[in-house]
Design a protein around this motif. Sequence first.
Motif, PDB file in Angstrom:
ATOM      1  N   ALA A 131      -5.825  -2.274  -6.396  1.00 27.34           N
ATOM      2  CA  ALA A 131      -6.140  -2.652  -5.023  1.00 27.34           C
ATOM      3  C   ALA A 131      -7.644  -2.846  -4.899  1.00 27.34           C
ATOM      4  O   ALA A 131      -8.415  -2.060  -5.446  1.00 27.34           O
ATOM      5  CB  ALA A 131      -5.670  -1.571  -4.062  1.00 27.34           C
ATOM      6  N   TYR A 180      -3.558  -6.343  -3.040  1.00 23.85           N
ATOM      7  CA  TYR A 180      -2.797  -5.377  -3.833  1.00 23.85           C
ATOM      8  C   TYR A 180      -1.998  -6.122  -4.887  1.00 23.85           C
ATOM      9  O   TYR A 180      -1.358  -7.134  -4.587  1.00 23.85           O
ATOM     10  CB  TYR A 180      -1.830  -4.578  -2.926  1.00 23.85           C
ATOM     11  N   THR A 200       0.836  -1.199   0.000  1.00 22.88           N
ATOM     12  CA  THR A 200       0.000   0.000   0.000  1.00 22.88           C
ATOM     13  C   THR A 200       0.871   1.250   0.000  1.00 22.88           C
ATOM     14  O   THR A 200       0.603   2.204  -0.743  1.00 22.88           O
ATOM     15  CB  THR A 200      -0.923  -0.023   1.237  1.00 22.88           C
TER      16      THR A 200
END
Lengths: 380, 124
Positions: free
Chosen positions: A238, A373, A92
């Motif tokens: 994501a 992700y 992230t």
Amino acid sequence: MARTLKDLRPVYIVGIGWHPYQNPGPTPYVTLGVTAIRAALADAAIEWPAVESAYVATALLGMAVGRPMLRHLGATGLPIAHIENASASGSTAFRQACIEVASGISDVALAVGVDKRNPVRRESTGIDALAEDAIAQFTHFSLLTNEYAHRHGVSFEDIARVAVKNHRNGAKNRNAQRQKERTLDEVLGGKRVAGSLTALQCTPVGEGAAAAIVASEDGIRRLGLDASRAIRVAGSTARSERVYPAGQGFDAVLTKETAGLALQEAQISARDLDIIELHDAFTVEELHYIENIGLCPEGQGVHLLKEGALEIGGRCAVNPSGGLIAMGHPIGPTGVGQIGEIVLQLRGEAGARQHRGARTGLAHMVGVGAVCYIHLLQKA
Amino acid sequence: MDALLKPSLYTPAATLLGGRCACGHVFYPMQTHGCEVCGRHGGDLQPMTLSGRGTLLSSTVVHLHADKARPAPFSIGKIALEEGPVVRTLLVDPAPSIAPGTAMKATLVPVEDGKRDLRFAPER
């Protein structure tokens, strides 16, 4: 979704670095973090003041640990954001750094993951549960292992072969927490944690750090960086868990959706992938994820594994770093470290782990929640 | 009759205290924070008693568990309830090897402090 990363300014990875992943010990997190960042700066051949923004991924260190670490590189006043997204924290942070550079807000940004093994604290939602306290992560994945074995008629021995491959890869990686080859008998004969799962089929959560520096074309030109070593971020997606029909686990479906979007964004097919670094915290996960990324139909992953297609030098090298099982999973760093491994592979700098001719790599992470992700990297 | 360990989750008849949204989504346990499917909340979410019957999706025996209050080994099952929700919880121990697809039923077993807690076992 209005735009994808691919629609914005091109983003390149220009520097990567690690503090080796290791068993929990007395090393301060600051030492772990600055070691990885200094290695990434040296790899990029830039100085710290060139970094305009920092994303610090950590899940287990507590509040605001970034500046007390980064100040030792020189307090340049750069913006700092902390990212916590469970196992996907590092992925992230990397995505946010890419978005910042792609948007034009910065030319050079850092994603650094750093963690030490601490107890996980999660506030109650106010909704009680029957016995969630009795279901550790490995128990969740033991349930999944049994489901997979039953549904596809696969043996536990064959599922355990994932660990044999990943320990073999980790044995060639000086940044790995586990650097020892293991036979199938050793993997199967170890301490059982739940069902057929043994300790050597589970990630050893430890400590460490990984850093990646991303830059725009303007940044690369302005700083005079070696463009031939820069690796393009060709896709970033994501997603988070939705409501699925009973019996359809999020583990597989969420990866399928997220990977599908990433491949579409980069306009490539799963067949084009030379390298995959994925979330193999437990052996069965690797099979689930390669199938849902699209390397083969569901239930066929073991065949690829047994014919050597997932080895370094095979059709697609899966977890050449050793993966979470051998390289380790210090949580915050893990997703950033995957990016670093793929960069080494695409540059041709992976040494004994080099998968020859690698041009395209995929990094996959899931995190408790669940979130997923995916990043796609390509040789420029 | 012994008290229940978690009376907000199940009844003395070993039925489960679930909920149903105005959109039709059935969930467990009951809550009014909001519906995971459509986001309706408050009074749109109403209590619904679930039968405690379902089908086993998977089970495992836990050999190692950090919490000393829950000594291993014990068995965990993942059960698709007949009303829709999937629950993961303890099975009646010692659990024999149960094949996925087996019909399961909730039952109450004595636990610490003279209380009873919910477990699942194959339906007889």
